[in-house]
Design an enzyme around this catalytic site. Structure first.
Site, PDB file in Angstrom:
ATOM      1  N   ASP A  46       0.846  -0.945  -0.198  1.00 19.82           N
ATOM      2  CA  ASP A  46      -0.038  -0.348  -0.218  1.00 19.82           C
ATOM      3  C   ASP A  46       0.708   1.501  -0.326  1.00 19.82           C
ATOM      4  O   ASP A  46       2.166   1.566   0.292  1.00 19.82           O
ATOM      5  CB  ASP A  46      -0.903   0.437   0.813  1.00 19.82           C
ATOM      6  CG  ASP A  46      -2.118   0.552   1.234  1.00 19.82           C
ATOM      7  OD1 ASP A  46      -2.256   1.004   0.106  1.00 19.82           O
ATOM      8  OD2 ASP A  46      -3.286   0.440   1.928  1.00 19.82           O
TER       9      ASP A  46
ATOM     10  N   ASP B 168     -10.731   1.556  -3.707  1.00 22.18           N
ATOM     11  CA  ASP B 168     -10.920   1.665  -2.501  1.00 22.18           C
ATOM     12  C   ASP B 168     -12.097   1.795  -2.321  1.00 22.18           C
ATOM     13  O   ASP B 168     -13.622   1.405  -1.400  1.00 22.18           O
ATOM     14  CB  ASP B 168     -10.700   3.128  -1.333  1.00 22.18           C
ATOM     15  CG  ASP B 168      -8.897   2.356  -0.724  1.00 22.18           C
ATOM     16  OD1 ASP B 168      -8.756   1.219  -0.546  1.00 22.18           O
ATOM     17  OD2 ASP B 168      -8.677   3.091  -0.209  1.00 22.18           O
TER      18      ASP B 168
HETATM   19  C1  DGJ Z   1      -5.781   2.031   1.571  1.00 20.22           C
HETATM   20  C2  DGJ Z   1      -6.143   0.693   0.955  1.00 20.22           C
HETATM   21  O1  DGJ Z   1      -6.158   1.089  -0.240  1.00 20.22           O
HETATM   22  C3  DGJ Z   1      -7.066  -0.197   1.638  1.00 20.22           C
HETATM   23  O2  DGJ Z   1      -7.481  -1.156   1.454  1.00 20.22           O
HETATM   24  C4  DGJ Z   1      -6.797  -0.796   3.244  1.00 20.22           C
HETATM   25  O3  DGJ Z   1      -5.467  -1.507   2.868  1.00 20.22           O
HETATM   26  C5  DGJ Z   1      -6.139   0.819   3.877  1.00 20.22           C
HETATM   27  N1  DGJ Z   1      -5.177   1.419   3.306  1.00 20.22           N
HETATM   28  C6  DGJ Z   1      -5.264   0.182   4.672  1.00 20.22           C
HETATM   29  O4  DGJ Z   1      -4.989   0.290   5.692  1.00 20.22           O
END
Ligand code: DGJ
Length: 739
Positions: free
Chosen positions: A479, A549
């Site tokens: 991430d 997301d």
């Molecule tokens: C952002 C990501 O896109 C999510 O899927 C998740 O992993 C969160 N960060 C966790 O902090």
């Protein structure tokens, strides 16, 4: 596939039966562009395509010749200020303050295959005869700088890869303030400019504008390719659709600050430039130094956007993505993020994994919150060791317990970041990117580590490699949750601060390269707050990426549809999440959430224990369906049928290479009462084969493609007549199989 060079006219012709790319050495020694498009037969001279004209009020290169002005000449890697006033591909600032350069043809080489670009992701070839590469060397005699322009043409593919390399052979320090990967001058501007832009949770929405005189561009200045714009654009002729018309796609294999620009001059020619964003870029090219640009890939299609996308998909899926997972169907995963956020214990995770296993999930992924003091957003980032309060047996025991259930285990990292409340920051406060004497702006309460520094990358590698060596980890979600601000590196001298953004990305690539080499069986999924770094650069290391997301099925249709223009379906991470949806509050049927996600690297983002028995049964069916058809869903030929950006209905389909199996996804946003009759014309089938639809009636491929598949809705305004695909957010996947 051939690369011809005609000595008498100094003309280069790269062709493979699909495309032709023509260039020639111009009277001043620069490289000119003659043609880029559908293949044409070779000939000794294409000089007539230069169209040198005398135009009033033009500055000219040579006294006495009013016909040769660079302003009116199509070029390959133009410079500013010697009769061309458009934006350049290259700019070198010299000790005396001049920025004028004059690169003159020196020599060229043609080689089979394609050399790698050191430290950078790039397309590659595996077997003899797959590709051929032309490198043209130009020199600026005054500066003693060499410019190498690389062109790779791939056999049987309408694609060309380009990059440039500059080498300082002289004795003075120079500053490179622009070095684009691609510059292409087109003879007219009769195109629509299509780009894929958005923001967090609405990434890669398709935008179309008419090209006009002046400059149109998309870019990133954030340190990552960004949610806001993607390093991919198309130029298409008006009227081009999915299966007819001319279109060119331009894609940059890079994950940092980029620029994709089209400049239309006052004679309606169009200059396409793509590469590292010159904004803020300043690379010191010392004597003996060299600079290699990232690669840009162009695809030309005379058969619409669908063929262009399928060419990108094939090239990127098979000759950009690498490693063990490249050609393997992706495991069905369940990620705990939306199921628990930071609120979990080891037993709770195991119970989620247990339910997942029962329903057929293959990989359980533990997301954020397992390390250091990371029980909330503000602490722990940078401390890559399990939190003993939450996971008393560490990652090793949790991974063992998950494996014992019969699942693989995956883990989340955010390697490039630190919270100030972390041991990492307390020990190395100077490792974050910050400008001396200035406020450091937080993003999600975190700060960006200076990945331009090898010691920082080494340290993070050490922590990650330790976990991967100790525990059985089969998957990593990498991430990256904020943009870079107050860009400054404590390790770089003042005259190299303009290198930071690029050096940062090189550090990210370095860490990826080391981890993927040391742990070749681990499946990597890239992520940046969803799709904030969904680009070809990361596809080289991570064959799939978390597309957004936003896990709402209806929004996902747009996101995945937009993403599909350049990126293969196997690379698009897509999950079924709970309702009401956490981003939008929308309630969509579980079937539609599954039907949207199965055109991608499929998974779940919820606790299956919280579903009803009936829903669990549907989950089992979904997973069984994905397992049966994922080879086609993820690796088949993808056809877009109806755009979610244009109406209430979306449709797309995937076809197996032998055209015997096709899966057609059909999605409706809002229901309509007493609506019209509807058919959707399928694509990519064999016209002469008879197919069953959902195991029922037989139709020949020609009928399904020319007449269409009947998808009329049953809602007649009377409740007893509601059946089939009806209701808001309804959808269906038609299984089309040859008899
Ligand atoms: C952002 C990501 O896109 C999510 O899927 C998740 O992993 C969160 N960060 C966790 O902090």
């Amino acid at each position: 596939m051939s690369i011809f060079y005609h000595e008498s006219t100094q003309t280069f012709h790269l062709t493979n039966g699909e495309i032709s790319y023509l260039m020639k050495v111009l009277p001043n020694g620069a490289l000119g562009q003659l043609y880029c498009g559908q293949a044409v037969r070779d000939r000794e001279s294409f000089d007539h395509l230069l169209e040198l004209r005398s135009r009033p009020m033009s500055s000219c290169v040579f006294e006495g010749n009013r016909y040769f002005s660079l302003e009116h000449c199509k070029q390959e890697y133009p410079a500013y200020g010697s009769t061309d006033f458009r934006h350049p591909a290259v700019e070198l600032c010299q000790p005396n303050g001049s920025r004028i350069t004059d690169f003159v043809y020196h020599s060229h080489t043609v080689m089979p295959g394609k050399p790698a670009l050191p430290g950078l992701p790039a397309t590659y070839c595996e077997a003899d005869g797959e590709a051929e590469t032309l490198t043209v060397c130009l020199r600026d005699p005054l500066l003693e700088v060499e410019l190498y322009l690389n062109y790779t043409i791939f056999a049987g593919q309408p694609a060309l890869a380009r990059s440039a390399c500059l080498k300082n052979r002289g004795g003075q320090d120079l500053h490179l303030t622009a070095a684009m990967s691609l510059s292409l001058d087109l003879p007219d501007s009769g195109y629509e400019f299509v780009h894929f832009s958005g923001a967090w949770s609405r990434e890669r929405f398709m935008k179309v504008r008419q090209l006009e005189q002046g400059i149109q561009s998309v870019e990133s200045t954030r340190g990552h390719s960004s949610h806001n714009h993607n390093p991919f654009i198309m130029l298409r002729r008006p009227g081009t659709d999915e299966d007819k018309g001319e279109v060119m796609g331009f894609s940059l294999v890079y994950s940092g600050n980029f620029l994709a620009q089209v400049e239309v001059d006052n004679w309606d020619t169009a200059r396409v430039t793509m590469g590292i964003n010159p904004f803020g870029f300043d690379w010191k090219l010392s004597p003996g130094g060299e600079f290699q640009t990232p690669e840009a890939v162009m695809v030309y299609s005379s058969q619409g956007m669908g063929a262009m996308s399928r060419a990108f998909h094939k090239l990127y899926r098979t000759r950009l993505a690498r490693g063990y997972w490249r050609d393997r169907p992706r495991p069905v995963l369940l990620n705990n993020w939306e199921a628990t956020y930071f609120d979990f214990t080891e037993d709770k995770l195991v119970s989620i994994a247990e339910a997942a296993r029962k329903d057929g999930v293959e990989l359980f992924v533990l997301d954020d919150g397992w390390f250091g003091a990371r029980t909330h957003e503000s602490a722990g980032l940078g401390d890559w060791a399990a939190n003993p309060d939450r996971l008393p047996g560490g990652i090793t025991r949790l991974a063992e317990r998950v494996e014992r259930l019969g699942l693989r285990f995956g883990l989340w990292f955010e390697p490039e970041m630190a919270n100030k409340d972390s041991d990492l920051y307390r020990t190395h406060p100077d490792w974050i990117i910050q400008t001396p004497g200035r406020r450091s702006s937080p993003g999600r309460n975190q700060y960006v580590l200076d990945f331009s520094r090898p010691e920082v990358v080494d340290h993070i590698y050490g922590m990650m490699a330790k976990i991967l060596s100790e525990a059985k980890v089969s998957y990593i979600k990498w991430d990256m949750n904020r943009s870079i601000t107050e860009a400054f590196s404590a390790a770089l001298p003042p005259d190299r601060q303009g290198e930071l953004f690029h050096r940062y990305i090189l550090g990210v690539y370095d860490l990826y390269e080391r981890l993927t080499t040391a742990f070749p069986h681990v499946l990597f999924e890239s992520c940046a707050s969803g799709g904030g770094r969904f680009d070809p650069g990361l596809l080289y290391y991570a064959p799939q990426g978390w597309a957004s997301d936003d896990s709402d099925a209806v929004e996902r249709l747009k996101i995945q549809y937009g993403t599909s223009f350049c990126y293969p379906i196997s690379s698009i991470g897509a999950h079924v999440s709970a309702v009401p949806n956490h981003q939008l509050g929308r309630i969509t049927p579980l079937s539609t959430r599954g039907n949207a996600a199965c055109f991608g690297a499929f998974g779940y983002e919820l606790d299956l224990n919280r579903l009803t028995g009936e829903e669990r049964e549907l989950v089992r069916e979904q997973i069984a369906f994905v397992k049966e058809y994922r080879q086609t869903l993820q690796f088949g030929d993808f056809y877009r049928l109806l755009s979610p950006f244009e109406g209430n209905f979306t449709a797309w389909m995937a076809v197996s290479p032998d055209r015997r199996t096709a899966l057609v996804g059909w999605y409706k946003t809002l229901n309509e009462v007493n609506g019209p009759y509807r058919r959707v014309k399928l694509r990519g089938l064999d016209p002469d084969l008879a197919y069953t639809v959902d195991g029922g009636a037989e139709h020949y491929g020609d009928e399904l493609m020319r007449v269409g598949l009947t998808v009329s809705d049953a809602a007649a305004g009377e409740s007893e007549q509601r059946s089939g695909i009806t209701g808001d957010f309804a959808s269906h996947i038609f299984v089309v199989k040859s008899v």
